[in-house]
Design a protein around this motif. Structure first.
Motif, PDB file in Angstrom:
ATOM      1  N   UNK A   1     -16.497  29.443  -2.937  1.00 21.84           N
ATOM      2  CA  UNK A   1     -17.571  30.147  -2.245  1.00 21.84           C
ATOM      3  C   UNK A   1     -18.905  29.657  -2.762  1.00 21.84           C
ATOM      4  N   UNK A   2     -19.845  29.524  -1.834  1.00 16.38           N
ATOM      5  CA  UNK A   2     -21.215  29.257  -2.260  1.00 16.38           C
ATOM      6  C   UNK A   2     -22.129  30.315  -1.654  1.00 16.38           C
ATOM      7  N   UNK A   3     -23.161  30.637  -2.420  1.00 17.46           N
ATOM      8  CA  UNK A   3     -24.102  31.681  -2.057  1.00 17.46           C
ATOM      9  C   UNK A   3     -25.502  31.096  -2.106  1.00 17.46           C
ATOM     10  N   UNK A   4     -26.325  31.414  -1.119  1.00 10.16           N
ATOM     11  CA  UNK A   4     -27.710  30.970  -1.132  1.00 10.16           C
ATOM     12  C   UNK A   4     -28.459  31.759  -2.201  1.00 10.16           C
ATOM     13  N   UNK A   5     -29.179  31.028  -3.065  1.00  8.17           N
ATOM     14  CA  UNK A   5     -30.015  31.715  -4.047  1.00  8.17           C
ATOM     15  C   UNK A   5     -31.505  31.536  -3.747  1.00  8.17           C
ATOM     16  N   UNK A   6     -31.813  30.570  -2.864  1.00 12.04           N
ATOM     17  CA  UNK A   6     -33.185  30.359  -2.396  1.00 12.04           C
ATOM     18  C   UNK A   6     -33.110  29.632  -1.066  1.00 12.04           C
ATOM     19  N   UNK A   7     -33.910  30.052  -0.099  1.00 14.05           N
ATOM     20  CA  UNK A   7     -33.906  29.348   1.177  1.00 14.05           C
ATOM     21  C   UNK A   7     -34.400  30.195   2.327  1.00 14.05           C
ATOM     22  N   UNK A   8     -34.203  29.686   3.531  1.00 15.63           N
ATOM     23  CA  UNK A   8     -34.759  30.293   4.736  1.00 15.63           C
ATOM     24  C   UNK A   8     -34.050  31.576   5.170  1.00 15.63           C
TER      25      UNK A   8
ATOM     26  N   UNK B   1     -31.250  26.327  -1.744  1.00 14.78           N
ATOM     27  CA  UNK B   1     -30.446  26.191  -2.958  1.00 14.78           C
ATOM     28  C   UNK B   1     -29.245  27.105  -2.867  1.00 14.78           C
ATOM     29  N   UNK B   2     -28.067  26.536  -3.087  1.00 15.94           N
ATOM     30  CA  UNK B   2     -26.815  27.294  -3.067  1.00 15.94           C
ATOM     31  C   UNK B   2     -26.105  27.112  -4.400  1.00 15.94           C
ATOM     32  N   UNK B   3     -25.376  28.148  -4.791  1.00 14.82           N
ATOM     33  CA  UNK B   3     -24.623  28.127  -6.051  1.00 14.82           C
ATOM     34  C   UNK B   3     -23.154  28.414  -5.763  1.00 14.82           C
ATOM     35  N   UNK B   4     -22.281  27.644  -6.403  1.00 12.05           N
ATOM     36  CA  UNK B   4     -20.841  27.904  -6.309  1.00 12.05           C
ATOM     37  C   UNK B   4     -20.561  29.111  -7.205  1.00 12.05           C
ATOM     38  N   UNK B   5     -20.150  30.210  -6.595  1.00 14.42           N
ATOM     39  CA  UNK B   5     -19.934  31.444  -7.362  1.00 14.42           C
ATOM     40  C   UNK B   5     -18.462  31.738  -7.619  1.00 14.42           C
ATOM     41  N   UNK B   6     -17.577  31.009  -6.947  1.00 17.24           N
ATOM     42  CA  UNK B   6     -16.137  31.217  -7.139  1.00 17.24           C
ATOM     43  C   UNK B   6     -15.419  29.954  -6.721  1.00 17.24           C
ATOM     44  N   UNK B   7     -14.435  29.564  -7.533  1.00 11.16           N
ATOM     45  CA  UNK B   7     -13.618  28.412  -7.163  1.00 11.16           C
ATOM     46  C   UNK B   7     -12.206  28.599  -7.701  1.00 11.16           C
ATOM     47  N   UNK B   8     -11.247  28.440  -6.816  1.00 11.34           N
ATOM     48  CA  UNK B   8      -9.838  28.375  -7.177  1.00 11.34           C
ATOM     49  C   UNK B   8      -9.363  27.044  -6.615  1.00 11.34           C
TER      50      UNK B   8
END
Length: 151
Positions: free
Chosen positions: A80-87, A67-74
């Motif tokens: 930017x996306x950051x993993x919030x759950x995963x390997x 699971x990744x979340x978009x934490x910043x967008x211009x």
């Protein structure tokens, strides 16, 4: 902590490149080798700031979820996306788009930390960093092909 950086010139407008890179359906098409599909969160269309998506894919013969979340967008410049759950222990994936005279320069930066401490570091050196580099390059080249053939 490995950092993978890849730059690709694309002969297409920056807005097309940006939207293709954040399109869940296009992500699925450009990651065929790993059979990625969105199974939770945003499962179709364009990702926006704050959105999350859970991907199911097969890596090294093992079906996994991340699971990744978009934490910043211009818009039309970067996201930017950051993993919030995963390997992985963690990762941040930066996508940057620079308008140039004859198209777009797409810059991918993938910074990650492997799980399992010293065992993860060894895995990085033996195969994981190369695997992730090849994965990112393959996806960016597929985006380039799509962008340059979009009318």
């Amino acid at each position: 902590m490995p950092i993978i950086k890849y730059k690709q010139h694309i002969k297409a407008p920056v807005n097309i490149c940006f939207d293709l890179a954040r399109n869940v359906d296009i992500h699925t098409k450009t990651t065929g080798k790993t059979k990625e599909k969105a199974v939770d969160g945003v499962t179709h269309g364009l990702l926006e700031d704050g959105d999350s998506v859970t991907w199911e894919a097969t890596h090294f013969g093992i079906k996994q979820r991340l699971t990744a979340k978009i934490t910043y967008m211009e818009k039309y410049k970067k996201f930017e996306d950051v993993m919030i759950r995963g390997a992985f222990h963690s990762f941040i994936h930066r996508h940057q788009f620079v308008e140039v005279k004859d198209g777009t320069l797409m810059i991918e930066t993938f910074e990650y930390k492997s799980p399992f401490g010293p065992i993860g570091w060894v895995a990085d050196k033996l195969f994981l960093e190369k695997y992730m580099t090849d994965f990112i390059i393959s996806r960016v080249r597929a985006l380039k092909t799509l962008a340059e053939n979009t009318k």
